[in-house]
Scaffold this active site. Structure first.
Site, PDB file in Angstrom:
ATOM      1  N   SER A 116       0.789  -1.227   0.000  1.00 20.64           N
ATOM      2  CA  SER A 116       0.000   0.000   0.000  1.00 20.64           C
ATOM      3  C   SER A 116       0.818   1.273   0.000  1.00 20.64           C
ATOM      4  CB  SER A 116      -0.937   0.006   1.213  1.00 20.64           C
ATOM      5  OG  SER A 116      -0.199  -0.002   2.435  1.00 20.64           O
ATOM      6  N   LYS A 146     -12.130   0.287  -1.507  1.00 23.02           N
ATOM      7  CA  LYS A 146     -11.218   0.991  -2.407  1.00 23.02           C
ATOM      8  C   LYS A 146     -11.803   0.986  -3.814  1.00 23.02           C
ATOM      9  CE  LYS A 146      -7.185   0.281   0.543  1.00 23.02           C
ATOM     10  NZ  LYS A 146      -7.908  -0.213   1.724  1.00 23.02           N
ATOM     11  N   HIS A 167      -5.336  -3.713  -2.353  1.00 21.73           N
ATOM     12  CA  HIS A 167      -5.009  -2.740  -3.396  1.00 21.73           C
ATOM     13  C   HIS A 167      -4.855  -3.387  -4.775  1.00 21.73           C
ATOM     14  CE1 HIS A 167      -4.587   1.073  -1.261  1.00 21.73           C
ATOM     15  NE2 HIS A 167      -4.159   0.358  -0.234  1.00 21.73           N
TER      16      HIS A 167
END
Length: 403
Positions: free
Chosen positions: A186, A245, A214
């Site tokens: 990240s 996300k 991610h």
């Protein structure tokens, strides 16, 4: 109320003063409209390069409509934890949707990605077991490992040979072994060696776990993540992902075998002791996975913007990774400055000039590795990116960061 009134909390004031002296103290910036490429923080219009909203789904019309429809039909809350009375059909629909998307038997959804990681690691291992963890793994993995009371062995970042050395050291020890890595790291944006670590786990009979927060919506076919990116379907025992996300909403999930998920239903503490998602969130996430299948061009735009932005940053002379620092391979773009105070000053100066780029310093990253962490999205226009690049270069030259 000051620390003079409650002296038992004076140590907190001292700690905050130390952060201020180092120049790394911050205050929360308040978003006043949608999480968009250009938006308003603290009353100021800025180009937003700080968001994890990779694909712009946080304000996609179909997701908004799905949330409104679910709220009208099912209410605003689930009323309980899922093991008591809070499992709604829409929660089961979401888990089945994710399982099909990720090509696994089953899935369980948690209230956050942090809860998914911490709850899973602490549930499936105990004090007789061993965890082999990349040194740059996410804080939620670290906390889950500590909560499990397992013995923790940390291998050098992405160093498969070092991981094997540690596996050899504990090979004859009783207890289970778990190898765990981020799919995408990240803070640096580099991709974990999921294929090589997975093969290593098989060789030594270890459980293989990947945190794909991610990578979800970014890597693999239609954003299926690092397991798909490396062709590792069926060879990763525990897949963790996020709904907060690229999916654009809130939550985390764990994918794997049906027995793994059934076990987590019974033993994962965040699942057992937290009220389940509002139906609007579950409906939004279902709609988001439909969009991933229907609009793959969003991921294409994300990567096109990423390649352009990173190329231009390097051309200007910024350090975006490499040489003693992992090199970014994804839309996470660290502009590495090293010194914490300088980094936070640069972040504030960028904001004043209309660019939102978050300063990251110790303890989130090691001392001497402070950086501005930038993320472009599929929805940034070329004009947005050019304006941001111009501002970054101009402010950096003014501050002596670039010559």
């Amino acid at each position: 109320m000051s620390s003079a009134d409650r002296p038992q909390l004076a140590y907190l004031t001292d700690a905050l003063n130390e952060l201020k002296q180092k120049g790394t103290h911050f205050r929360l910036r308040v978003l006043e409209d949608q999480q968009a490429p250009v938006c308003h923080y603290d009353g100021k219009q800025v180009i937003n390069l700080a968001s994890n909203n990779y694909l712009g789904l946080a304000n996609h019309p179909e997701l908004i409509e799905a949330a409104l429809k679910a709220t009208r039909e099912l209410g605003v809350g689930s009323g309980a934890v899922r093991t008591i009375a809070g499992t709604m059909k829409i929660h089961m629909d979401l888990e089945e949707k994710i399982a099909r998307f990720k090509n696994v038997e089953a899935c369980v959804v948690f209230q956050s990605g942090f809860a998914a990681n911490a709850g899973t690691v602490s549930a499936i291992l105990g004090k007789e077991d061993f965890i082999l963890s990349d040194e740059l793994n996410h804080a939620s993995i670290i906390d889950g490992a500590r909560l499990s009371r397992a013995k923790i062995k940390v291998f050098r970042h992405k160093d498969v040979a070092h991981c094997e050395e540690l596996l050899q050291e504990v090979a004859n020890e009783p207890g289970r072994k778990l190898v765990i890595t981020d799919g995408v790291f990240s803070m640096d944006g580099d991709i974990g060696p999921v294929d090589k670590l997975g093969a290593l786990a098989e060789k030594y009979g270890a459980i293989m776990m990947v945190d794909d927060a991610h990578a979800s919506g970014v890597l693999g076919r239609n954003g299926r993540g690092s397991i798909d990116h490396f062709g590792m379907h069926g060879r990763v025992d525990v897949q963790v992902g996020t709904l907060s996300k690229a999916i654009g909403a809130l939550g985390g999930y764990v994918c794997g075998s049906r027995d793994l998920i059934d076990y987590l239903y019974h033993r994962a503490r965040p699942f057992l002791f937290s009220t389940s998602h509002p139906p609007s969130v579950a409906a939004t996430c279902i709609a988001a996975f439909d969009i991933l299948e229907q609009e793959p061009e969003r991921i294409d735009r994300l990567w096109e913007n990423t390649r352009y932005f990173q190329r231009e940053l390097r051309r200007a002379g910024f350090n975006v990774g490499g040489v003693n620092t992992p090199a970014t391979e994804t839309p996470i773009t660290p502009v590495i400055l090293g010194e914490g105070r300088l980094t936070m000053d640069f972040s504030r100066a960028l904001f004043d000039e209309g660019v939102m780029g978050t300063g990251i310093a110790f303890p989130t990253v090691p001392e001497g590795k402070a950086r501005i962490r930038l993320i472009v999205t599929s929805e940034h226009t070329r004009a947005n990116l050019d304006q941001a690049l111009d501002t970054l270069e101009r402010v950096a030259k003014r501050m002596g960061i670039l010559q």
